[in-house]
Design an enzyme around this catalytic site. Structure first.
Site, PDB file in Angstrom:
ATOM      1  N   ARG A 125      -9.044   7.184   6.677  1.00  0.00           N
ATOM      2  CA  ARG A 125      -7.348   7.329   6.812  1.00  0.00           C
ATOM      3  C   ARG A 125      -6.874   7.766   5.849  1.00  0.00           C
ATOM      4  O   ARG A 125      -7.314   7.762   4.473  1.00  0.00           O
ATOM      5  CB  ARG A 125      -7.229   5.625   6.462  1.00  0.00           C
ATOM      6  CG  ARG A 125      -5.655   4.998   6.521  1.00  0.00           C
ATOM      7  CD  ARG A 125      -5.539   3.671   6.275  1.00  0.00           C
ATOM      8  NE  ARG A 125      -6.268   2.766   7.139  1.00  0.00           N
ATOM      9  CZ  ARG A 125      -6.387   1.473   7.101  1.00  0.00           C
ATOM     10  NH1 ARG A 125      -6.294   1.180   5.943  1.00  0.00           N
ATOM     11  NH2 ARG A 125      -7.216   1.088   7.986  1.00  0.00           N
ATOM     12  N   HIS A 165     -14.091  -4.999   9.886  1.00  0.00           N
ATOM     13  CA  HIS A 165     -14.152  -3.984   8.938  1.00  0.00           C
ATOM     14  C   HIS A 165     -15.623  -3.899   8.240  1.00  0.00           C
ATOM     15  O   HIS A 165     -16.065  -4.844   7.735  1.00  0.00           O
ATOM     16  CB  HIS A 165     -12.945  -4.181   7.777  1.00  0.00           C
ATOM     17  CG  HIS A 165     -12.947  -3.513   6.554  1.00  0.00           C
ATOM     18  ND1 HIS A 165     -11.713  -2.774   6.423  1.00  0.00           N
ATOM     19  CD2 HIS A 165     -13.860  -3.656   5.585  1.00  0.00           C
ATOM     20  CE1 HIS A 165     -11.916  -2.147   5.411  1.00  0.00           C
ATOM     21  NE2 HIS A 165     -13.213  -2.354   4.801  1.00  0.00           N
ATOM     22  N   ASP A 174     -13.226   0.690  11.215  1.00  0.00           N
ATOM     23  CA  ASP A 174     -13.013  -0.769  11.804  1.00  0.00           C
ATOM     24  C   ASP A 174     -13.366  -0.541  13.414  1.00  0.00           C
ATOM     25  O   ASP A 174     -13.006   0.506  13.888  1.00  0.00           O
ATOM     26  CB  ASP A 174     -11.397  -0.966  12.088  1.00  0.00           C
ATOM     27  CG  ASP A 174     -10.723  -0.976  10.713  1.00  0.00           C
ATOM     28  OD1 ASP A 174     -11.396  -1.447   9.681  1.00  0.00           O
ATOM     29  OD2 ASP A 174      -9.687  -0.636  10.575  1.00  0.00           O
ATOM     30  N   GLU A 209     -11.624  -9.488   7.492  1.00  0.00           N
ATOM     31  CA  GLU A 209     -11.475  -8.848   8.546  1.00  0.00           C
ATOM     32  C   GLU A 209     -12.948  -8.742   9.459  1.00  0.00           C
ATOM     33  O   GLU A 209     -13.902  -8.176   8.676  1.00  0.00           O
ATOM     34  CB  GLU A 209     -10.965  -7.597   8.491  1.00  0.00           C
ATOM     35  CG  GLU A 209      -9.477  -7.523   8.011  1.00  0.00           C
ATOM     36  CD  GLU A 209      -9.132  -6.080   7.938  1.00  0.00           C
ATOM     37  OE1 GLU A 209      -7.844  -5.969   7.259  1.00  0.00           O
ATOM     38  OE2 GLU A 209      -9.921  -5.076   7.608  1.00  0.00           O
ATOM     39  N   HIS A 214     -10.929   3.049   3.316  1.00  0.00           N
ATOM     40  CA  HIS A 214     -11.052   3.865   4.660  1.00  0.00           C
ATOM     41  C   HIS A 214     -10.661   5.548   3.993  1.00  0.00           C
ATOM     42  O   HIS A 214     -11.075   6.249   4.501  1.00  0.00           O
ATOM     43  CB  HIS A 214      -9.754   3.662   5.498  1.00  0.00           C
ATOM     44  CG  HIS A 214     -10.105   2.559   6.445  1.00  0.00           C
ATOM     45  ND1 HIS A 214     -10.828   2.670   7.570  1.00  0.00           N
ATOM     46  CD2 HIS A 214      -9.884   1.147   6.478  1.00  0.00           C
ATOM     47  CE1 HIS A 214     -11.060   1.505   8.293  1.00  0.00           C
ATOM     48  NE2 HIS A 214     -10.395   0.715   7.376  1.00  0.00           N
TER      49      HIS A 214
END
Length: 219
Positions: A88, A201, A140, A198, A133
């Site tokens: 990311r 993740h 994910d 999460e 990320h």
């Protein structure tokens, strides 16, 4: 680390779209499904996110190699991997931060954070000023049935900001909790660690760039 160029060559995009040490996961993991949500409006921000110019998963080679092993292990159960997000760009994280700070924009609340106040997304750990990320070894993902491509039921959808998405939450059914536990166990067995908020993740424990936050655009 110098970023590599991304100029077209003979009408084709160059394969040199990321720094040395990164690979495109779909070229590395046989049968991988990419469902890159932040390239589309189908995400909690409600618009394509800065830095996602293509629906492509990039990861460090070390993380990708570990996922090759995960995918091979899952094949024995008739299962495979689907990724929602991988590397990311730091500019995307900044986009998330601007969105979280705009308390007047509540357009995605019914779908993505129905039981949590937007003003609390930072303090509750759903949004961060920096993201693992961006170091390139976090992803994910979920499990799919290889025969149908259908996602395995995990009891809550990807990116639902709610305690029910915590792997430890007791409210999902026994089967849904078992599905989460299976995903957690197989990822941990291949060198990944999860996140308590999460179920989707995971980060490679021995990530190669633990202190580097990259910002190259996904093309």
């Amino acid at each position: 680390m110098a970023l590599m160029g991304c100029a077209p060559s003979n009408g084709q995009e160059s394969t040199r779209l990321a720094p040395d040490g990164f690979v495109r996961l779909a070229d590395h993991v046989p049968g991988l499904i990419e469902d890159m949500r932040y390239h589309t409006p189908d995400n909690f921000v409600g618009v394509p996110v800065d830095g996602y110019e293509a629906p492509i998963c990039w990861l460090t080679r070390e993380a990708a190699d570990a996922l090759v092993e995960v995918q091979a292990r899952l094949a024995g159960f008739g299962l495979g991997l689907k990724v929602f997000d991988c590397y990311r760009p730091a500019r995307a994280v900044a986009h998330f931060g601007r969105w979280a700070g705009d308390l007047e924009d509540q357009s995605t609340k019914p779908v993505y954070y129905p039981n949590v106040e937007k003003a609390e997304l930072f303090s509750l750990g759903y949004i961060a000023e920096r993201s693992g990320h961006s170091r390139g070894s976090t992803m994910d993902l979920t499990l799919v049935d290889i025969a149908t491509g259908d996602e395995i039921d995990m009891g809550s959808p990807f990116d639902l900001f709610d305690p029910i998405s915590w792997p430890s939450d007791p409210r999902p059914t026994a089967q849904q909790r078992a599905n989460r536990a299976f995903l957690q166990s197989i990822m941990q067995a291949h060198g990944f660690k999860g996140l308590k908020e999460e179920w989707w993740h995971f980060t490679l424990v021995d990530e190669p760039y633990p202190s580097t936050y990259f910002d190259f655009v996904i093309r």
